[in-house]
Write an enzyme that holds these catalytic residues in place. Structure first.
Site, PDB file in Angstrom:
ATOM      1  N   LYS A 191       0.768  -1.222   0.199  1.00 38.59           N
ATOM      2  CA  LYS A 191       0.205   0.076   0.083  1.00 38.59           C
ATOM      3  C   LYS A 191       0.950   1.226  -0.059  1.00 38.59           C
ATOM      4  O   LYS A 191       0.707   2.162  -0.913  1.00 38.59           O
ATOM      5  CB  LYS A 191      -0.983   0.097   1.197  1.00 38.59           C
ATOM      6  CG  LYS A 191      -1.376   1.533   1.608  1.00 38.59           C
ATOM      7  CD  LYS A 191      -2.246   1.098   2.843  1.00 38.59           C
ATOM      8  CE  LYS A 191      -2.461   2.162   3.897  1.00 38.59           C
ATOM      9  NZ  LYS A 191      -1.455   2.716   4.592  1.00 38.59           N
ATOM     10  N   ASN A 192       1.812   1.309   1.120  1.00 42.71           N
ATOM     11  CA  ASN A 192       2.488   2.473   1.187  1.00 42.71           C
ATOM     12  C   ASN A 192       3.541   2.987  -0.186  1.00 42.71           C
ATOM     13  O   ASN A 192       3.684   4.126  -0.396  1.00 42.71           O
ATOM     14  CB  ASN A 192       3.290   2.757   2.373  1.00 42.71           C
ATOM     15  CG  ASN A 192       2.451   2.462   3.681  1.00 42.71           C
ATOM     16  OD1 ASN A 192       1.251   2.875   3.464  1.00 42.71           O
ATOM     17  ND2 ASN A 192       2.821   2.403   4.842  1.00 42.71           N
ATOM     18  N   ASP A 194       3.944  -0.031  12.012  1.00 40.33           N
ATOM     19  CA  ASP A 194       2.646  -0.456  11.151  1.00 40.33           C
ATOM     20  C   ASP A 194       2.468  -2.088  11.916  1.00 40.33           C
ATOM     21  O   ASP A 194       1.561  -2.588  11.679  1.00 40.33           O
ATOM     22  CB  ASP A 194       2.602  -0.276   9.995  1.00 40.33           C
ATOM     23  CG  ASP A 194       2.678   0.979   9.596  1.00 40.33           C
ATOM     24  OD1 ASP A 194       2.532   1.987  10.268  1.00 40.33           O
ATOM     25  OD2 ASP A 194       2.754   1.263   8.123  1.00 40.33           O
ATOM     26  N   MET A 249       6.386   6.151  17.859  1.00 41.19           N
ATOM     27  CA  MET A 249       5.860   7.174  16.803  1.00 41.19           C
ATOM     28  C   MET A 249       4.700   7.555  17.084  1.00 41.19           C
ATOM     29  O   MET A 249       4.374   8.785  17.106  1.00 41.19           O
ATOM     30  CB  MET A 249       5.976   6.546  15.324  1.00 41.19           C
ATOM     31  CG  MET A 249       7.466   6.393  15.273  1.00 41.19           C
ATOM     32  SD  MET A 249       7.800   6.276  13.585  1.00 41.19           S
ATOM     33  CE  MET A 249       9.203   5.078  13.275  1.00 41.19           C
ATOM     34  N   ARG A 305      -4.659   9.871   3.171  1.00 37.97           N
ATOM     35  CA  ARG A 305      -3.374  10.460   3.669  1.00 37.97           C
ATOM     36  C   ARG A 305      -2.357  10.684   2.406  1.00 37.97           C
ATOM     37  O   ARG A 305      -1.545  11.232   2.505  1.00 37.97           O
ATOM     38  CB  ARG A 305      -2.833   9.233   4.566  1.00 37.97           C
ATOM     39  CG  ARG A 305      -1.492   9.579   5.077  1.00 37.97           C
ATOM     40  CD  ARG A 305      -1.442  10.274   6.454  1.00 37.97           C
ATOM     41  NE  ARG A 305      -0.087  10.947   6.778  1.00 37.97           N
ATOM     42  CZ  ARG A 305      -0.178  12.053   7.571  1.00 37.97           C
ATOM     43  NH1 ARG A 305      -1.208  12.657   7.735  1.00 37.97           N
ATOM     44  NH2 ARG A 305       1.209  12.552   7.659  1.00 37.97           N
ATOM     45  N   ASP A 358      -5.346   7.260   8.948  1.00 36.23           N
ATOM     46  CA  ASP A 358      -5.667   6.992  10.467  1.00 36.23           C
ATOM     47  C   ASP A 358      -5.328   8.044  11.398  1.00 36.23           C
ATOM     48  O   ASP A 358      -4.495   8.789  11.388  1.00 36.23           O
ATOM     49  CB  ASP A 358      -4.612   5.664  10.604  1.00 36.23           C
ATOM     50  CG  ASP A 358      -5.210   4.570  10.183  1.00 36.23           C
ATOM     51  OD1 ASP A 358      -6.270   4.360   9.838  1.00 36.23           O
ATOM     52  OD2 ASP A 358      -4.337   3.315  10.026  1.00 36.23           O
TER      53      ASP A 358
HETATM   54  C1  LIG Z   1       1.185   6.331   3.465  1.00 35.47           C
HETATM   55  C2  LIG Z   1       2.192   5.828   4.339  1.00 35.47           C
HETATM   56  O1  LIG Z   1       3.313   5.494   3.965  1.00 35.47           O
HETATM   57  N1  LIG Z   1       2.073   5.659   5.603  1.00 35.47           N
HETATM   58  C3  LIG Z   1       3.120   5.419   6.557  1.00 35.47           C
HETATM   59  C4  LIG Z   1       3.911   6.493   7.064  1.00 35.47           C
HETATM   60  O2  LIG Z   1       3.275   7.417   7.268  1.00 35.47           O
HETATM   61  P1  LIG Z   1       3.833   9.125   7.552  1.00 35.47           P
HETATM   62  O3  LIG Z   1       4.834   9.406   6.343  1.00 35.47           O
HETATM   63  O4  LIG Z   1       2.549  10.097   7.566  1.00 35.47           O
HETATM   64  O5  LIG Z   1       4.585   9.079   8.868  1.00 35.47           O
HETATM   65  P2  LIG Z   1       5.955   9.836   9.449  1.00 35.47           P
HETATM   66  O6  LIG Z   1       7.126   8.873   8.938  1.00 35.47           O
HETATM   67  O7  LIG Z   1       5.851  11.076   8.762  1.00 35.47           O
HETATM   68  O8  LIG Z   1       5.862   9.902  10.876  1.00 35.47           O
HETATM   69  C5  LIG Z   1       5.011   8.903  11.656  1.00 35.47           C
HETATM   70  C6  LIG Z   1       4.852   9.225  13.084  1.00 35.47           C
HETATM   71  O9  LIG Z   1       6.258   9.125  13.693  1.00 35.47           O
HETATM   72  C7  LIG Z   1       6.956  10.217  14.135  1.00 35.47           C
HETATM   73  N2  LIG Z   1       8.160   9.889  14.042  1.00 35.47           N
HETATM   74  C8  LIG Z   1       8.595   9.749  12.633  1.00 35.47           C
HETATM   75  C9  LIG Z   1      10.032   9.857  12.519  1.00 35.47           C
HETATM   76  C10 LIG Z   1      10.927   9.828  13.433  1.00 35.47           C
HETATM   77  O10 LIG Z   1      12.192   9.649  13.296  1.00 35.47           O
HETATM   78  N3  LIG Z   1      10.538  10.072  14.873  1.00 35.47           N
HETATM   79  C11 LIG Z   1       9.016  10.008  14.999  1.00 35.47           C
HETATM   80  O11 LIG Z   1       8.796  10.498  16.189  1.00 35.47           O
HETATM   81  C12 LIG Z   1       6.129  11.141  13.423  1.00 35.47           C
HETATM   82  O12 LIG Z   1       5.958  12.470  14.281  1.00 35.47           O
HETATM   83  C13 LIG Z   1       4.800  10.819  13.282  1.00 35.47           C
HETATM   84  O13 LIG Z   1       4.014  11.060  14.367  1.00 35.47           O
HETATM   85  O14 LIG Z   1       5.154   5.927   7.842  1.00 35.47           O
HETATM   86  C14 LIG Z   1       4.538   5.650   9.026  1.00 35.47           C
HETATM   87  C15 LIG Z   1       5.813   5.450   9.906  1.00 35.47           C
HETATM   88  O15 LIG Z   1       6.327   4.676   9.273  1.00 35.47           O
HETATM   89  C16 LIG Z   1       3.535   4.684   8.948  1.00 35.47           C
HETATM   90  O16 LIG Z   1       3.284   4.112   9.812  1.00 35.47           O
HETATM   91  C17 LIG Z   1       2.684   4.835   7.924  1.00 35.47           C
HETATM   92  O17 LIG Z   1       1.901   3.692   7.439  1.00 35.47           O
HETATM   93  C1  LIG Z   2      -0.930   4.292   9.240  1.00 35.61           C
HETATM   94  C2  LIG Z   2      -1.039   3.753   8.200  1.00 35.61           C
HETATM   95  O1  LIG Z   2      -1.593   4.265   7.282  1.00 35.61           O
HETATM   96  P1  LIG Z   2      -1.729   5.842   6.785  1.00 35.61           P
HETATM   97  O2  LIG Z   2      -0.494   6.707   6.792  1.00 35.61           O
HETATM   98  O3  LIG Z   2      -2.323   5.510   5.251  1.00 35.61           O
HETATM   99  O4  LIG Z   2      -2.742   6.277   7.805  1.00 35.61           O
HETATM  100  C3  LIG Z   2      -0.537   2.190   7.898  1.00 35.61           C
HETATM  101  O5  LIG Z   2      -0.636   1.827   6.928  1.00 35.61           O
HETATM  102  O6  LIG Z   2      -0.547   1.455   9.205  1.00 35.61           O
END
Ligand SMILES: CC(=O)N[C@H]1[C@@H](OP(=O)(O)OP(=O)(O)OC[C@H]2O[C@@H](n3ccc(=O)[nH]c3=O)[C@H](O)[C@@H]2O)O[C@H](CO)[C@@H](O)[C@@H]1O
Ligand SMILES: C=C(OP(=O)(O)O)C(=O)O
Length: 434
Positions: free
Chosen positions: A22-23, A319, A341, A97, A121
């Site tokens: 998916k991602n 995840d 996270m 998202r 989510d």
């Molecule tokens: C569409 C998609 O691809 N979604 C994925 C993407 O979401 P997404 O890209 O939205 O998530 P981010 O990697 O930006 O961050 C996820 C969360 O982790 C926190 N954070 C992130 C990096 C870090 O070094 N420290 C930290 O605390 C961020 O503040 C945030 O709350 O990556 C997430 C983290 O693997 C996954 O759960 C999601 O499934």
């Molecule tokens: C958090 C997830 O998805 P999304 O970033 O699309 O909300 C996920 O795939 O677990």
């Protein structure tokens, strides 16, 4: 809202094929906007989030052709820029998202992007600072219209620069990469996310003519090019689905083979399941899981209780923590699950406690699971899926439980798992969609 009725207690047997990731699919589909040429993508999962993004691309004027069951060709030759300001477009963005990754390609190729706050989510705060600051670093101007809840991003020509990301955001890194490939000069991104999703995006962009080095590391160098051309790309198997199936096999004491998993791209995932005591074997590119009546959580070498925590890649993806938590409820031993996270992803443990699991929710980020060692089984429950991964974790719990369970709001599961009841029923599950 649809629901699943699950008759628990049935073992699974046989083989299952993971869907495309998916991602990765969300990134790759957005990247097709970077060229006027055709980009063909194979192994596209048939899931709600991806189908919604494909529809959004069509609405934007991208010509989308379905070539076969999981193969699509995208051609972004003519984009309807007026549509991008329509209420309909903004509404669709807000429920998806992945739509945030339209910004990088749109600004790079057309000099303008408008989006509303993207959905996904509800698992805690999900800030976009890394995305926006990164694209601003390349010279784009941001205007936040608070009343309308929209972001308007404009740029004449993006300019490469050095940047150190405040966090290794997965979609943030993808967005910045997609903006930087068409920028003037060289962009260096330090503290870049390097999940296989991002690696795959970089490889595809390089096949389109981009010049990205440092792939798979957290230091990417991108030499901007004037234009990109068409290519073909195949999406990797979904590592989160692979992990979900490992958890399912363990919880239901089933013998299962997960086919064509792309083992080399699973990183630390198999190792983390092994630490929970689950036996699994790599057989070629498959994972074989024998039926296990009992599995015992390892302790750390100093004898202390195991912690399973998420971390940016190559650490464990957040995840899969919900699945690992559920799996631990039937293990022998105890484990601390630490979701660093996201701050609202563990609340679903209440439902597991209702089903008979022994879990202490210490705070929004940490839960201690005391495994039953199958001395008594979970019993069926009536629950609602709060997010995609809690949803699959509850489904696994229900499949292993005694009696009938109901899971409401399964649209959350459909966001990321393709025909899940069809595929699981084919190997012995009893799940009905209503
Ligand atoms: C569409 C998609 O691809 N979604 C994925 C993407 O979401 P997404 O890209 O939205 O998530 P981010 O990697 O930006 O961050 C996820 C969360 O982790 C926190 N954070 C992130 C990096 C870090 O070094 N420290 C930290 O605390 C961020 O503040 C945030 O709350 O990556 C997430 C983290 O693997 C996954 O759960 C999601 O499934
Ligand atoms: C958090 C997830 O998805 P999304 O970033 O699309 O909300 C996920 O795939 O677990």
């Amino acid at each position: 809202m649809a629901l699943f009725i699950i008759e628990g207690g049935h073992r699974l047997a046989g083989e299952i094929h993971p869907q495309g990731a998916k991602n990765e699919a969300l990134q790759i589909i957005c990247a097709t906007l970077l060229t006027a040429d055709k980009v063909t993508v194979h192994n596209v999962p048939n899931i709600l989030d991806v189908n919604n993004l494909i529809q959004l691309m069509r609405d934007m004027g991208v010509e989308v052709t379905k070539n076969g069951i999981d193969s699509y060709t995208f051609q972004a030759a003519r984009i309807d820029t007026a549509y991008l300001e329509s209420e309909e477009f903004l509404k669709k963005c807000s429920s998806l998202r992945g739509s945030v990754m339209l910004v990088g390609p749109m600004v790079a190729r057309f000099g303008r992007a408008v989006i509303s706050k993207p959905g996904g989510d509800k698992i805690g705060r999900r800030r976009l600072d890394t995305h926006f600051i990164g694209i601003q670093n390349l010279g784009a101007r941001f205007h936040h219209n608070e009343a309308a809840g929209t972001f308007d991003i404009t740029a004449d020509r993006l300019k490469g620069t050095y940047m150190l990301l405040d966090e290794a955001s997965v979609t943030g890194t993808a967005n910045i990469i997609m903006a930087a490939v068409l920028a003037e000069g060289t962009t260096t991104i330090y503290n870049a996310a390097c999940e296989p999703y991002v690696q795959q995006l970089c490889r595809m962009l390089n096949r389109m003519g981009a010049k990205i080095t440092g792939i798979a590391s957290n230091l990417l160098t991108i030499e901007g090019v004037k234009e990109l051309h068409g290519t073909e790309h195949t999406i990797l198997p979904d590592m989160i689905e692979v992990g979900s199936f490992i958890g399912m096999a363990a919880m239901t004491a089933s013998e299962l083979t997960i086919k064509d998993v792309s083992y080399e791209n699973l990183g630390i995932i198999p190792q983390c399941f092994r630490r929970l005591g689950i036996r699994l074997e790599q057989r070629g590119d498959d994972i074989y899981i024998p039926a296990q009546e009992s599995y015992e959580i390892e302790s750390f070498m100093d004898g202390s209780i195991m912690t399973i925590a998420d971390a940016p890649w190559p650490g464990l993806t957040p995840d899969l923590l919900s699945v690992m938590l559920v799996v631990a409820t039937q293990a022998k031993g105890s484990v601390l699950i630490h979701q660093k996270m996201f701050e609202s992803r563990l609340f679903f443990v209440d439902k597991l406690i209702d089903m008979g699991a022994q879990i202490i929710l210490c705070d929004p980020h940490r839960a201690v699971v005391i495994g039953h060692n199958r001395t008594f089984r979970l019993h069926g429950g009536n629950m609602t899926s709060p997010d995609i991964r809690a949803g699959i974790a509850l489904l696994i719990a229900a499949m292993s439980a005694d009696g009938i369970s109901r899971i409401h709001n399964i649209e959350q599961i459909d966001r990321g798992y393709q025909d899940i009841e069809g595929r699981l029923n084919a190997i012995g599950a009893r799940i009905t969609r209503i």
